[in-house]
Write a protein that holds these residues in place. Structure first.
Motif: not given
Length: 307
Positions: A77-87, A202-207, A243-253
């Motif tokens: 849950r907290q990871l989602r909030l952090l990702v949404m903050d960056a997105v 990809h980010m639209s999908h994650v969002r 590349s199918r997991n969240i790592h690459n999303t995090l480093v790109t953000l």
């Protein structure tokens, strides 16, 4: 096969977990979370704790606690909030770059001209979607435009960028015929146009996953992003990552945040969150071997911050 599983009460759910080998230190607390989160949602977070199958269900590994499962749920849950903050910050920057370029290059309504797009049929579909979104909008600026202006019926690009969905924006950007134009929009964001096109999709999908409170930490994404060749810092960080997991999303953000929000400590907050949850297995998040030594993950000092 006909579905024949019966609905069971919260008390029975708790009994079932205990029968399968889960320890429950505080049953009142466990009932509370089963009631307010749901058995089915929490189920995704106890799957990593399951062991051998006995009969129709897996038993839990030794010493698996309900509190461990809840800890992993809270981490996600907290990871989602952090990702949404960056997105949010990255998305706003992409909207701004697209709108500014289109306005300065083609005028306030040039983005509606199909000659700038590679596929006329796709452009027509995008304009139709934008028309529906504009007609539904109750934003003050949208109502003002509809009241005051009749031609064109759609607003200028800087207004359109604020009201269209991010998924639609990524289509307008990716559909541009000219690579030079896509590159001009991507340049202020520090990425090649092909990478930005891929990452926006990809980010639209994650969002959407985050917006619907979906599991994020060990999800296998169906829509992946291109692994870039540059900047080198980003390409090196992704080497060996899944590349199918969240790592690459995090480093790109993180890479984009360092451009659009100088001084950001977002990466440190991600590291701190991972350090606080013993069950947040980096491998399940697609992190490569030796990731801790990568410059992108060593850039700042881990500390509790609010930026």
């Amino acid at each position: 096969m006909k579905f024949a599983k019966p609905a069971i009460s919260v008390d029975d759910q708790l009994d079932l977990l205990k029968q399968r080998g889960m320890t429950v230190p505080d049953e009142v607390r466990a009932r509370h979370y089963l009631q307010h989160i749901s058995y089915y949602r929490l189920r995704a977070y106890w799957l990593p704790f399951e062991g051998a199958k006995q009969g129709d269900a897996h038993c839990f590994k030794d010493d698996t606690s309900f509190d461990d499962v809840l800890s992993l749920y809270v981490f996600d849950r907290q990871l989602r909030l952090l990702v949404m903050d960056a997105v949010e910050r990255v998305e706003v920057a992409i909207r701004a770059s697209w709108a500014h370029h289109m306005a300065m290059s083609h005028g306030p309504h040039g983005y509606l001209d199909q000659q700038h797009y590679s596929k006329v049929r796709h452009h027509a579909s995008m304009v139709d979607s934008l028309t529906k979104e504009f007609d539904r909008s109750r934003d003050t600026f949208a109502e003002h435009y509809r009241t005051k202006y009749t031609d064109p019926t759609l607003p200028p690009v800087w207004m359109a960028a604020e009201l269209m969905s991010f998924g639609l924006l990524s289509k307008f950007y990716g559909g541009l015929k000219s690579r030079a134009e896509r590159q001009a929009i991507a340049k202020p964001l520090g990425l090649d146009e092909k990478v930005l096109t891929s990452f926006a999709h990809h980010m639209s999908h994650v969002r959407n996953i985050c917006a619907h409170h979906g599991r994020l930490w060990n999800r296998r994404f169906t829509i992946q992003m291109i692994v870039p060749r540059y900047p080198a810092r980003l390409a090196i960080a992704m080497k060996g990552a899944d590349s199918r997991n969240i790592h690459n999303t995090l480093v790109t953000l993180d890479q984009m945040l360092r451009i659009v929000a100088p001084g950001t400590t977002w990466c440190d907050r991600v590291l701190l969150l991972m350090a606080e949850c013993a069950f947040a297995n980096p491998q399940a998040m697609g992190f490569p071997e030796g990731w801790e030594q990568q410059p992108i993950w060593k850039a700042g000092q881990v500390q509790e911050v609010g930026q």
